[in-house]
Design a protein around this motif. Structure first.
Motif, PDB file in Angstrom:
ATOM      1  N   ASN A  45      22.432 -37.948   0.662  1.00  0.00           N
ATOM      2  CA  ASN A  45      21.010 -38.155   0.931  1.00  0.00           C
ATOM      3  C   ASN A  45      20.445 -37.014   1.787  1.00  0.00           C
ATOM      4  OD1 ASN A  45      18.509 -39.446   0.972  1.00  0.00           O
ATOM      5  ND2 ASN A  45      19.044 -40.637   2.774  1.00  0.00           N
ATOM      6  N   PHE A  46      21.170 -36.589   2.829  1.00  0.00           N
ATOM      7  CA  PHE A  46      20.719 -35.481   3.667  1.00  0.00           C
ATOM      8  C   PHE A  46      20.589 -34.191   2.869  1.00  0.00           C
ATOM      9  CE2 PHE A  46      22.341 -37.212   8.002  1.00  0.00           C
ATOM     10  CZ  PHE A  46      21.201 -37.978   8.118  1.00  0.00           C
ATOM     11  N   VAL A  47      21.549 -33.917   2.008  1.00  0.00           N
ATOM     12  CA  VAL A  47      21.522 -32.690   1.209  1.00  0.00           C
ATOM     13  C   VAL A  47      20.329 -32.708   0.251  1.00  0.00           C
ATOM     14  CG1 VAL A  47      22.760 -31.402  -0.582  1.00  0.00           C
ATOM     15  CG2 VAL A  47      23.988 -32.247   1.418  1.00  0.00           C
ATOM     16  N   ARG A  48      20.088 -33.843  -0.389  1.00  0.00           N
ATOM     17  CA  ARG A  48      18.943 -33.945  -1.309  1.00  0.00           C
ATOM     18  C   ARG A  48      17.622 -33.754  -0.580  1.00  0.00           C
ATOM     19  NH1 ARG A  48      20.763 -39.013  -5.140  1.00  0.00           N
ATOM     20  NH2 ARG A  48      22.321 -37.858  -6.321  1.00  0.00           N
ATOM     21  N   LYS A  49      17.484 -34.362   0.596  1.00  0.00           N
ATOM     22  CA  LYS A  49      16.254 -34.199   1.372  1.00  0.00           C
ATOM     23  C   LYS A  49      16.074 -32.750   1.807  1.00  0.00           C
ATOM     24  CE  LYS A  49      15.312 -38.723   3.323  1.00  0.00           C
ATOM     25  NZ  LYS A  49      15.114 -39.455   4.578  1.00  0.00           N
ATOM     26  N   LYS A  50      17.155 -32.117   2.210  1.00  0.00           N
ATOM     27  CA  LYS A  50      17.095 -30.719   2.648  1.00  0.00           C
ATOM     28  C   LYS A  50      16.654 -29.816   1.502  1.00  0.00           C
ATOM     29  CE  LYS A  50      18.391 -27.707   5.872  1.00  0.00           C
ATOM     30  NZ  LYS A  50      17.835 -27.621   7.180  1.00  0.00           N
ATOM     31  N   CYS A 102      15.731 -35.873   9.856  1.00  0.00           N
ATOM     32  CA  CYS A 102      15.920 -36.641  11.086  1.00  0.00           C
ATOM     33  C   CYS A 102      15.225 -37.993  11.038  1.00  0.00           C
ATOM     34  CB  CYS A 102      15.445 -35.849  12.295  1.00  0.00           C
ATOM     35  SG  CYS A 102      13.666 -35.573  12.339  1.00  0.00           S
ATOM     36  N   GLY A 103      14.371 -38.229  10.067  1.00  0.00           N
ATOM     37  CA  GLY A 103      13.721 -39.522   9.935  1.00  0.00           C
ATOM     38  C   GLY A 103      12.353 -39.599  10.569  1.00  0.00           C
ATOM     39  N   CYS A 104      11.893 -38.536  11.176  1.00  0.00           N
ATOM     40  CA  CYS A 104      10.563 -38.544  11.766  1.00  0.00           C
ATOM     41  C   CYS A 104       9.839 -37.275  11.346  1.00  0.00           C
ATOM     42  CB  CYS A 104      10.652 -38.645  13.281  1.00  0.00           C
ATOM     43  SG  CYS A 104      11.518 -37.268  14.053  1.00  0.00           S
ATOM     44  N   GLY A 105       8.565 -37.219  11.653  1.00  0.00           N
ATOM     45  CA  GLY A 105       7.788 -36.040  11.302  1.00  0.00           C
ATOM     46  C   GLY A 105       8.123 -34.864  12.195  1.00  0.00           C
ATOM     47  N   CYS A 106       7.799 -33.692  11.734  1.00  0.00           N
ATOM     48  CA  CYS A 106       8.132 -32.488  12.502  1.00  0.00           C
ATOM     49  C   CYS A 106       6.961 -31.981  13.356  1.00  0.00           C
ATOM     50  CB  CYS A 106       8.575 -31.375  11.549  1.00  0.00           C
ATOM     51  SG  CYS A 106      10.149 -31.720  10.763  1.00  0.00           S
ATOM     52  N   ALA A 107       5.817 -32.641  13.289  1.00  0.00           N
ATOM     53  CA  ALA A 107       4.634 -32.150  14.003  1.00  0.00           C
ATOM     54  C   ALA A 107       4.848 -32.090  15.514  1.00  0.00           C
ATOM     55  CB  ALA A 107       3.433 -33.034  13.678  1.00  0.00           C
ATOM     56  N   ASP A 108       5.468 -33.109  16.100  1.00  0.00           N
ATOM     57  CA  ASP A 108       5.649 -33.157  17.551  1.00  0.00           C
ATOM     58  C   ASP A 108       7.077 -32.861  17.984  1.00  0.00           C
ATOM     59  OD1 ASP A 108       2.957 -33.899  17.927  1.00  0.00           O
ATOM     60  OD2 ASP A 108       3.444 -36.006  17.522  1.00  0.00           O
ATOM     61  N   CYS A 109       7.882 -32.395  17.086  1.00  0.00           N
ATOM     62  CA  CYS A 109       9.297 -32.165  17.378  1.00  0.00           C
ATOM     63  C   CYS A 109       9.475 -30.859  18.151  1.00  0.00           C
ATOM     64  CB  CYS A 109      10.090 -32.106  16.081  1.00  0.00           C
ATOM     65  SG  CYS A 109      11.859 -31.840  16.314  1.00  0.00           S
ATOM     66  N   PRO A 110      10.273 -30.863  19.231  1.00  0.00           N
ATOM     67  CA  PRO A 110      10.539 -29.617  19.959  1.00  0.00           C
ATOM     68  C   PRO A 110      11.341 -28.594  19.136  1.00  0.00           C
ATOM     69  CG  PRO A 110      11.754 -31.448  20.950  1.00  0.00           C
ATOM     70  CD  PRO A 110      10.895 -32.010  19.876  1.00  0.00           C
ATOM     71  N   MET A 111      12.031 -29.046  18.094  1.00  0.00           N
ATOM     72  CA  MET A 111      12.805 -28.153  17.238  1.00  0.00           C
ATOM     73  C   MET A 111      12.011 -27.786  15.982  1.00  0.00           C
ATOM     74  SD  MET A 111      15.710 -27.547  18.696  1.00  0.00           S
ATOM     75  CE  MET A 111      16.751 -26.988  17.368  1.00  0.00           C
ATOM     76  N   LYS A 112      10.720 -27.950  16.016  1.00  0.00           N
ATOM     77  CA  LYS A 112       9.834 -27.697  14.866  1.00  0.00           C
ATOM     78  C   LYS A 112      10.096 -26.312  14.289  1.00  0.00           C
ATOM     79  CE  LYS A 112       4.923 -27.424  13.903  1.00  0.00           C
ATOM     80  NZ  LYS A 112       3.605 -27.608  14.493  1.00  0.00           N
ATOM     81  N   GLY A 113      10.340 -26.254  13.008  1.00  0.00           N
ATOM     82  CA  GLY A 113      10.553 -24.994  12.323  1.00  0.00           C
ATOM     83  C   GLY A 113      11.978 -24.477  12.362  1.00  0.00           C
ATOM     84  N   LYS A 114      12.859 -25.130  13.086  1.00  0.00           N
ATOM     85  CA  LYS A 114      14.238 -24.650  13.201  1.00  0.00           C
ATOM     86  C   LYS A 114      15.207 -25.433  12.319  1.00  0.00           C
ATOM     87  CE  LYS A 114      13.928 -22.603  17.767  1.00  0.00           C
ATOM     88  NZ  LYS A 114      12.541 -22.386  17.755  1.00  0.00           N
ATOM     89  N   CYS A 115      14.852 -26.679  11.940  1.00  0.00           N
ATOM     90  CA  CYS A 115      15.795 -27.497  11.186  1.00  0.00           C
ATOM     91  C   CYS A 115      15.611 -27.373   9.682  1.00  0.00           C
ATOM     92  CB  CYS A 115      15.662 -28.972  11.594  1.00  0.00           C
ATOM     93  SG  CYS A 115      14.040 -29.688  11.293  1.00  0.00           S
ATOM     94  N   LYS A 116      14.517 -26.856   9.209  1.00  0.00           N
ATOM     95  CA  LYS A 116      14.297 -26.737   7.777  1.00  0.00           C
ATOM     96  C   LYS A 116      14.797 -25.431   7.257  1.00  0.00           C
ATOM     97  CE  LYS A 116      10.586 -29.863   6.871  1.00  0.00           C
ATOM     98  NZ  LYS A 116       9.323 -30.030   6.226  1.00  0.00           N
TER      99      LYS A 116
END
Length: 53
Positions: free
Chosen positions: A27-32, A39-53
């Protein structure tokens, strides 16, 4: 063969857990690949924004 029969319960539980872990990883690989967050949440307020994708 005796060992398998004596430990069938443990073997079945281990196979179920291994299957669950494999499904989570798939499931993680398909989402990636789709570019979605894993991670299950949006990336708008994430401190790691832009680093996990």
């Amino acid at each position: 063969m005796t060992w398998i029969l004596n430990n069938i319960g443990s073997i079945v539980v281990a196979l179920i857990i291994a299957a669950a872990v494999a499904l989570i990883i798939i499931n993680f690989v398909r989402k990636k690949k789709k570019g979605q967050s894993t991670c299950g949440c949006g990336c708008a307020d994430c401190p790691m924004k832009g680093k996990c994708k």
